[in-house]
Scaffold this active site. Sequence first.
Site, PDB file in Angstrom:
ATOM      1  N   ASN A 197       0.809  -1.227   0.000  1.00 60.72           N
ATOM      2  CA  ASN A 197       0.000   0.000   0.000  1.00 60.72           C
ATOM      3  C   ASN A 197       0.839   1.274   0.000  1.00 60.72           C
ATOM      4  O   ASN A 197       0.329   2.368   0.246  1.00 60.72           O
ATOM      5  CB  ASN A 197      -0.980   0.001   1.179  1.00 60.72           C
ATOM      6  CG  ASN A 197      -0.266   0.132   2.517  1.00 60.72           C
ATOM      7  OD1 ASN A 197       0.958   0.002   2.577  1.00 60.72           O
ATOM      8  ND2 ASN A 197      -1.013   0.397   3.561  1.00 60.72           N
ATOM      9  N   ASP A 247       3.229   2.585   1.953  1.00 61.79           N
ATOM     10  CA  ASP A 247       3.582   3.399   3.122  1.00 61.79           C
ATOM     11  C   ASP A 247       5.003   3.114   3.614  1.00 61.79           C
ATOM     12  O   ASP A 247       5.415   3.585   4.669  1.00 61.79           O
ATOM     13  CB  ASP A 247       2.563   3.195   4.264  1.00 61.79           C
ATOM     14  CG  ASP A 247       2.593   1.776   4.824  1.00 61.79           C
ATOM     15  OD1 ASP A 247       3.312   0.924   4.267  1.00 61.79           O
ATOM     16  OD2 ASP A 247       1.885   1.520   5.822  1.00 61.79           O
ATOM     17  N   ASP A 291       3.746 -17.413  13.549  1.00 62.61           N
ATOM     18  CA  ASP A 291       4.634 -17.225  14.679  1.00 62.61           C
ATOM     19  C   ASP A 291       3.766 -17.213  15.938  1.00 62.61           C
ATOM     20  O   ASP A 291       2.697 -16.602  15.950  1.00 62.61           O
ATOM     21  CB  ASP A 291       5.373 -15.882  14.535  1.00 62.61           C
ATOM     22  CG  ASP A 291       6.813 -15.990  14.971  1.00 62.61           C
ATOM     23  OD1 ASP A 291       7.048 -16.361  16.127  1.00 62.61           O
ATOM     24  OD2 ASP A 291       7.700 -15.688  14.155  1.00 62.61           O
ATOM     25  N   ASP A 339       8.054 -18.961  19.394  1.00 66.92           N
ATOM     26  CA  ASP A 339       9.086 -18.037  19.853  1.00 66.92           C
ATOM     27  C   ASP A 339       9.594 -18.406  21.254  1.00 66.92           C
ATOM     28  O   ASP A 339       8.776 -18.625  22.160  1.00 66.92           O
ATOM     29  CB  ASP A 339       8.456 -16.633  19.890  1.00 66.92           C
ATOM     30  CG  ASP A 339       9.476 -15.527  20.006  1.00 66.92           C
ATOM     31  OD1 ASP A 339      10.243 -15.322  19.057  1.00 66.92           O
ATOM     32  OD2 ASP A 339       9.508 -14.858  21.061  1.00 66.92           O
ATOM     33  N   GLU A 383      11.479 -22.471  18.811  1.00 63.89           N
ATOM     34  CA  GLU A 383      12.732 -21.712  18.850  1.00 63.89           C
ATOM     35  C   GLU A 383      13.305 -21.851  20.253  1.00 63.89           C
ATOM     36  O   GLU A 383      12.637 -21.529  21.232  1.00 63.89           O
ATOM     37  CB  GLU A 383      12.475 -20.242  18.533  1.00 63.89           C
ATOM     38  CG  GLU A 383      13.783 -19.467  18.374  1.00 63.89           C
ATOM     39  CD  GLU A 383      13.700 -18.009  18.779  1.00 63.89           C
ATOM     40  OE1 GLU A 383      14.518 -17.217  18.294  1.00 63.89           O
ATOM     41  OE2 GLU A 383      12.821 -17.651  19.596  1.00 63.89           O
ATOM     42  N   HIS A 417      15.415 -13.619  10.868  1.00 67.87           N
ATOM     43  CA  HIS A 417      15.293 -12.175  11.088  1.00 67.87           C
ATOM     44  C   HIS A 417      16.121 -11.679  12.272  1.00 67.87           C
ATOM     45  O   HIS A 417      16.137 -10.483  12.543  1.00 67.87           O
ATOM     46  CB  HIS A 417      13.825 -11.832  11.298  1.00 67.87           C
ATOM     47  CG  HIS A 417      13.285 -12.461  12.556  1.00 67.87           C
ATOM     48  ND1 HIS A 417      13.146 -13.826  12.708  1.00 67.87           N
ATOM     49  CD2 HIS A 417      12.883 -11.925  13.732  1.00 67.87           C
ATOM     50  CE1 HIS A 417      12.687 -14.094  13.915  1.00 67.87           C
ATOM     51  NE2 HIS A 417      12.515 -12.952  14.563  1.00 67.87           N
ATOM     52  N   ASP A 418      16.751 -12.579  13.025  1.00 66.49           N
ATOM     53  CA  ASP A 418      17.560 -12.189  14.188  1.00 66.49           C
ATOM     54  C   ASP A 418      19.060 -12.304  13.920  1.00 66.49           C
ATOM     55  O   ASP A 418      19.860 -11.973  14.807  1.00 66.49           O
ATOM     56  CB  ASP A 418      17.250 -13.103  15.382  1.00 66.49           C
ATOM     57  CG  ASP A 418      15.834 -12.950  15.902  1.00 66.49           C
ATOM     58  OD1 ASP A 418      15.268 -11.846  15.761  1.00 66.49           O
ATOM     59  OD2 ASP A 418      15.311 -13.938  16.451  1.00 66.49           O
TER      60      ASP A 418
HETATM   61  O1  TEU Z   1      14.322 -14.397  19.545  1.00 71.10           O
HETATM   62  C1  TEU Z   1      14.901 -14.918  20.682  1.00 71.10           C
HETATM   63  C2  TEU Z   1      16.379 -14.907  20.833  1.00 71.10           C
HETATM   64  O2  TEU Z   1      16.858 -15.542  21.737  1.00 71.10           O
HETATM   65  C3  TEU Z   1      17.323 -14.170  20.001  1.00 71.10           C
HETATM   66  O3  TEU Z   1      17.493 -14.693  18.758  1.00 71.10           O
HETATM   67  C4  TEU Z   1      17.023 -12.703  20.045  1.00 71.10           C
HETATM   68  O4  TEU Z   1      16.745 -12.269  18.760  1.00 71.10           O
HETATM   69  C5  TEU Z   1      18.153 -11.886  20.552  1.00 71.10           C
HETATM   70  O5  TEU Z   1      18.989 -11.591  19.494  1.00 71.10           O
HETATM   71  C6  TEU Z   1      18.951 -12.436  21.671  1.00 71.10           C
HETATM   72  O6  TEU Z   1      20.168 -11.752  21.730  1.00 71.10           O
HETATM   73  C7  TEU Z   1      12.938 -14.351  19.453  1.00 71.10           C
HETATM   74  C8  TEU Z   1      12.542 -13.618  18.199  1.00 71.10           C
HETATM   75  O7  TEU Z   1      12.978 -14.342  17.088  1.00 71.10           O
HETATM   76  C9  TEU Z   1      13.072 -12.230  18.246  1.00 71.10           C
HETATM   77  O8  TEU Z   1      12.862 -11.518  17.069  1.00 71.10           O
HETATM   78  C10 TEU Z   1      12.409 -11.548  19.411  1.00 71.10           C
HETATM   79  O9  TEU Z   1      12.966 -10.268  19.589  1.00 71.10           O
HETATM   80  C11 TEU Z   1      12.559 -12.332  20.705  1.00 71.10           C
HETATM   81  O10 TEU Z   1      12.317 -13.720  20.550  1.00 71.10           O
HETATM   82  C12 TEU Z   1      11.551 -11.851  21.710  1.00 71.10           C
HETATM   83  O11 TEU Z   1      10.270 -12.187  21.299  1.00 71.10           O
HETATM   84 CA    CA Z   2       2.495  -1.171   3.770  1.00 72.75          CA
END
Ligand code: TEU
Ligand code: CA
Length: 581
Positions: A35, A37, A110, A218, A276, A348-349
């Site tokens: 969209n 944004d 998730d 998570d 996770e 994503h981490d």
């Molecule tokens: O991540 C948990 C986690 O232990 C790590 O990978 C975290 O990203 C951090 O870098 C620790 O140093 C999960 C999710 O994937 C993350 O995106 C969230 O921020 C976190 O849990 C809390 O919900």
């Molecule tokens: Ca958007």
Amino acid sequence: MTQTVQAETILSDDAQWWKSAVVYQIYPRSFSDGNGDGIGDLRGIIQRVPHLVELGVDVVWLSPIYCSPQADAGYDISDYQGIDPLFGDFADFDELVSLLHENQIKLVMDLVVNHTSDEHPWFIESRSSTDNPKRDWYWWRDARAGKIPGEAGAEPTNWESFFSGPTWTLDEATGQYYLHLFAAKQPDLNWENPELRTEIYSMMRWWLDRGVDGFRMDVINLISKDLALPDAVPDGVTGLGDGSPFYMNGPKLHDFLAEMHREVFAGRTGYLTVGEMPGVTIEEALLSTDPARRELDMVFQFEHVGLDHGENKFDIRELRRGALAENLTKWQDGLKERGWNSLYLSNHDQPRAVSRFGNDGQFWRESATALATALHLQRGTPYIYQGEEIGMTNGVFSSIDAFRDIESLNFFAHAQEAGLDLQRVKYGIQRNGRDNARTPVQWNDEENAGFSEAPPWIGVNPNHVWLNAQAQYDDPKSVFGHYRELVNLRHKSRVIAHGTFERIEHPDSAIFAFRREHDGERLIVVSNLSDSNVDLSPLECVLEGSVVLSNYGEATLDPLLARRELRPWEAVVLEPTILPC
Ligand code: TEU
Ligand code: CA
């Protein structure tokens, strides 16, 4: 009792459909903006479904799209059964589910139930008074004995949060502290409370009934805490310490997981569950994924993504040659009897795999494809994180203002207060910060990389002018072309989905070679995870066979035989002709 368990352990291939599946992770705010944004959303994902179909993946794991104040980019949820307007609405969601299902792609959501947002109605109620019925849904404690609430060191324990600072915040309304292993806006739920658990299970069933195909859970191994809440050993600088022994893989973890399975998944088929689990050991992973125990299908372990961490994740240690392969082998061997691995290098981490484990300069294409080959053909279910399939690299963040992630920003602020070497801290964040994985997916060479018509919420990598999906679609030798081959191989080969794993030793630890075997069928994967040429003659025996796949693009084995060496980041998949080999 024993008999029932035994009968149930014999699961058909069908129940374990995910052994031949490949999962693709979408981090919605960075995937595609529908969209205009500047923030990715559900309509953006709908537009890009053809990309997923082209790649051939079987499952999408969608990072959180629920209502959220976005303190931790959606991992702070204020309504588990609502969609944040930032991402769209239920009409968009249902359309996406149907579209994916029409294309034989499942959708895994998730599930963030170790904590909620502090703006979740449960927490708002819980904090309202000490005798509120939901008080016990979170962890409330008085200040440390002899301390005045609010003064330094008055926190009930000295644990350090994942996002810097103490894990406890004082709530003035009642004068008690609440626990948050992550940000102050992410209070931890109290899984000891049976009403809370009932509520969570019913929410999960609600999503499954709506058509979703499972959950990525998570930090699920943090849900059971040591009720004594003991202090950690202080680190000597902040007075805070690592409290993880008291909340990771806690005493009731397996009871909770088994209960969840009974309450939510029993009687259903075709779903996938992945937990996770930071800090999970092989023993704990085995307990969690042993099919006979009916807990989870698979877990994410963290050892290999911690190999370059020093004192903390932003204190970078250079990787020792061979360290990655060694660790992955340990997990292959560890889970081989009863467990199941999730195979991942990115999410994503984590920083981008090609920048972290490969060479994103001179051997960009070679290292991206070699790492993928070495990973995908192991025993386990491979996960592709958006952009990895085109070899996306770490972001470019020249100043601290360019970062968006709460973890990095909090760490920097605390480092500043503590008077640490800020140049060094910034370097650590540039190398290992989570924003590296969160720059917009590079669809084409246009402005904003085809991600959005508006300037994105986080900077686009300038290399999108040559590194983008459009440039790779028609090129079988591209990173994308190679990922397609790998996905395809897993689909058609039973030895990849079901075979045993055995590492083949080579004197140079940069050579990651292994043998897969199933029902007399064999496959050999040989990869050179280094910038140098490596002599292959110690692996004489594997040099007889037919090439199934090579990331340097040769169709036959002859040139490899003639050279007797692997070039930098060369990876070859072979069907051996000499047995035993
Ligand atoms: O991540 C948990 C986690 O232990 C790590 O990978 C975290 O990203 C951090 O870098 C620790 O140093 C999960 C999710 O994937 C993350 O995106 C969230 O921020 C976190 O849990 C809390 O919900
Ligand atoms: Ca958007």
